[in-house]
Design an enzyme around this catalytic site. Structure first.
Site, mmCIF file in Angstrom:
data_model
loop_
_atom_site.group_PDB
_atom_site.id
_atom_site.type_symbol
_atom_site.label_atom_id
_atom_site.label_comp_id
_atom_site.label_asym_id
_atom_site.label_seq_id
_atom_site.Cartn_x
_atom_site.Cartn_y
_atom_site.Cartn_z
ATOM 1 N N THR A 125 -11.563 11.619 12.562
ATOM 2 C CA THR A 125 -11.573 10.910 11.280
ATOM 3 C C THR A 125 -10.471 9.871 11.330
ATOM 4 O O THR A 125 -9.378 10.153 11.850
ATOM 5 C CB THR A 125 -11.323 11.817 10.055
ATOM 6 N N ASP A 140 -8.818 9.109 8.935
ATOM 7 C CA ASP A 140 -7.784 9.541 7.974
ATOM 8 C C ASP A 140 -6.685 10.399 8.603
ATOM 9 O O ASP A 140 -5.626 10.574 8.008
ATOM 10 C CB ASP A 140 -8.433 10.348 6.840
ATOM 11 N N GLU A 162 -6.099 4.114 -0.488
ATOM 12 C CA GLU A 162 -7.133 4.148 -1.544
ATOM 13 C C GLU A 162 -6.992 5.357 -2.476
ATOM 14 O O GLU A 162 -7.390 5.308 -3.631
ATOM 15 C CB GLU A 162 -8.537 4.169 -0.918
ATOM 16 N N ARG A 193 -1.817 -11.270 -4.924
ATOM 17 C CA ARG A 193 -3.205 -11.235 -4.462
ATOM 18 C C ARG A 193 -3.493 -9.878 -3.822
ATOM 19 O O ARG A 193 -2.592 -9.237 -3.277
ATOM 20 C CB ARG A 193 -3.464 -12.321 -3.414
HETATM 21 O O1 F6P Z 1 -13.068 10.252 5.712
HETATM 22 C C1 F6P Z 1 -12.987 8.972 6.179
HETATM 23 C C2 F6P Z 1 -13.258 7.968 5.093
HETATM 24 O O2 F6P Z 1 -13.310 6.721 5.719
HETATM 25 C C3 F6P Z 1 -12.250 7.978 3.924
HETATM 26 O O3 F6P Z 1 -11.075 7.316 4.224
HETATM 27 C C4 F6P Z 1 -13.056 7.317 2.833
HETATM 28 O O4 F6P Z 1 -12.602 7.668 1.556
HETATM 29 C C5 F6P Z 1 -14.421 7.862 3.085
HETATM 30 O O5 F6P Z 1 -14.499 8.188 4.457
HETATM 31 C C6 F6P Z 1 -15.549 6.924 2.734
HETATM 32 O O6 F6P Z 1 -16.742 7.606 2.882
HETATM 33 P P1 F6P Z 1 -18.195 6.989 2.891
HETATM 34 O O7 F6P Z 1 -18.476 6.497 4.284
HETATM 35 O O8 F6P Z 1 -19.086 8.132 2.552
HETATM 36 O O9 F6P Z 1 -18.231 5.895 1.881
#
Ligand code: F6P
Length: 347
Positions: free
Chosen positions: A126, A128, A226, A271
């Site tokens: 991932t 993340d 995010e 911005r």
């Molecule tokens: O888990 C990885 C990730 O990229 C997160 O950072 C993000 O919130 C999520 O997946 C977005 O998921 P999807 O591809 O379902 O929009």
């Protein structure tokens, strides 16, 4: 009969998945296994959508982004009789074991199915980097590289226009990408889910930005994960289809909220940019390719020795396996010692 294993990729994609699929396939073939690729994560297992993986169709994919198998966020645990169907499918396909490439969600499912009797080995991936039990997941370093390059670009335009630039990066529950990229860029502030923002912290941020201007540095870079929590709330992407999704709510837009606040409270020209899915696509950096290769080979070794219910992991510079249960329903938050280093250079 030839021994056979399956491999699937579940959850959000990331750079380096194909390198791992290649590594599993080629090392398993060397050990005498046949390898079946399962399309679109758990969904393909339930719907019997598979392809044979061999030396030919896994050649030349080490540097390809995405996953040649496709992925989905479908979980057998959320489908009536899903776990039974998944176990039966593995039997029917004649698989001795299954290699599951996933993040916390997919690997938690794998762990639960393992307790029900699925012979499974997990590989953490991932962008993340929030999977327990491993220092790094496949895809993280590439996302950090992309985010750092974006921040470097933003700095030059911020300097020219004397602006405050905010960049929103991914990180649903954690600030790994924000902190590593922010540190590499020398960002002036990094906002992460692990350190929620309240009124007092916002005031500190405004004052820090204004101080920079008073000192004569008339631009600032702010990185925002995010999942940053502002006054106890996160911001979700408005979507007309959101009510029909069985997936987690999509995050996005917190940097816009913060950008408006900064502009109105400080008067500084501000911005906002959002990197979005760009940080999940494209060519994996060398580190992710090597990590994926090491994980793939280690997963095959685990299968050979019938060590199931484990996940490959990197600790220090050693590739090991850890029990899949370590990952189950947990999120690995940022080690705040790392944040404290980045913080030395704020303001
Ligand atoms: O888990 C990885 C990730 O990229 C997160 O950072 C993000 O919130 C999520 O997946 C977005 O998921 P999807 O591809 O379902 O929009």
């Amino acid at each position: 009969m030839q021994r056979k294993i399956g491999v699937l990729t579940g959850g959000g994609d990331c750079p380096g998945l194909n390198a791992a699929i290649r590594a599993v396939t080629k090392s398993a073939i060397q050990r005498g296994f046949e390898v079946l690729g399962i399309h679109d994560g758990w969904r393909g297992l339930l719907d019997n959508k598979t392809m044979t993986l061999d030396r030919v169709n896994t050649s030349g994919i080490i540097d390809r982004g995405g996953t040649i198998l496709g992925t989905s966020r479908v979980s057998p645990l959320k489908i009536e009789n899903g776990p039974r169907q998944a176990l039966d499918a593995v039997d029917k396909l004649g698989l001795e074991a299954l290699v599951v490439l996933g993040g916390e969600g997919t690997l938690s499912v794998a762990s639960k199915l393992s307790r029900m009797g699925l012979p499974v080995v997990g590989i953490p991936k991932t962008i993340d980097n929030d999977v327990m039990g491993t220092n790094f997941t496949i895809g993280f370093q590439t996302a950090v590289q992309i985010a750092t390059e974006a921040l470097d670009r933003l700095r030059s335009t911020a300097e020219s226009h004397h602006r405050v630039m905010l960049l929103e990066v991914m990180g649903r529950h954690t600030g790994w990408i924000a902190t590593f990229a922010g540190m590499a860029n020398g960002a002036d502030a990094i906002l992460i889910p692990e350190l929620p923002m309240d009124g007092a912290k916002l005031e500190e941020l405004y004052s820090m930005l204004l101080t920079r201007y008073r000192r004569g540095v008339n631009f600032s870079i702010v990185v925002v994960a995010e999942g940053t929590v502002l006054e106890d709330k996160t911001v979700e992407v408005p979507s007309p289809t959101i009510s029909t999704r069985s997936e987690p709510a999509r995050l996005g837009g917190i940097a816009n909220v913060l950008g408006d606040l900064i502009q109105s409270k400080t008067g500084l020209d501000t911005r906002v940019s959002s990197l979005g899915y760009i940080q999940r696509g494209g060519v994996p950096v060398a580190y992710d390719r090597s990590l994926a290769t090491g994980f793939g080979v280690r997963a095959t070794e685990a299968i050979e020795s019938k060590t199931y219910g484990e996940m490959t992991a990197i600790k220090g510079n050693r590739i090991i396996t850890v029990p899949l249960e370590e990952v189950e329903d947990k999120v690995r938050t940022l080690n705040l010692h790392i944040y404290r280093v980045a913080e030395v250079f704020f303001g």
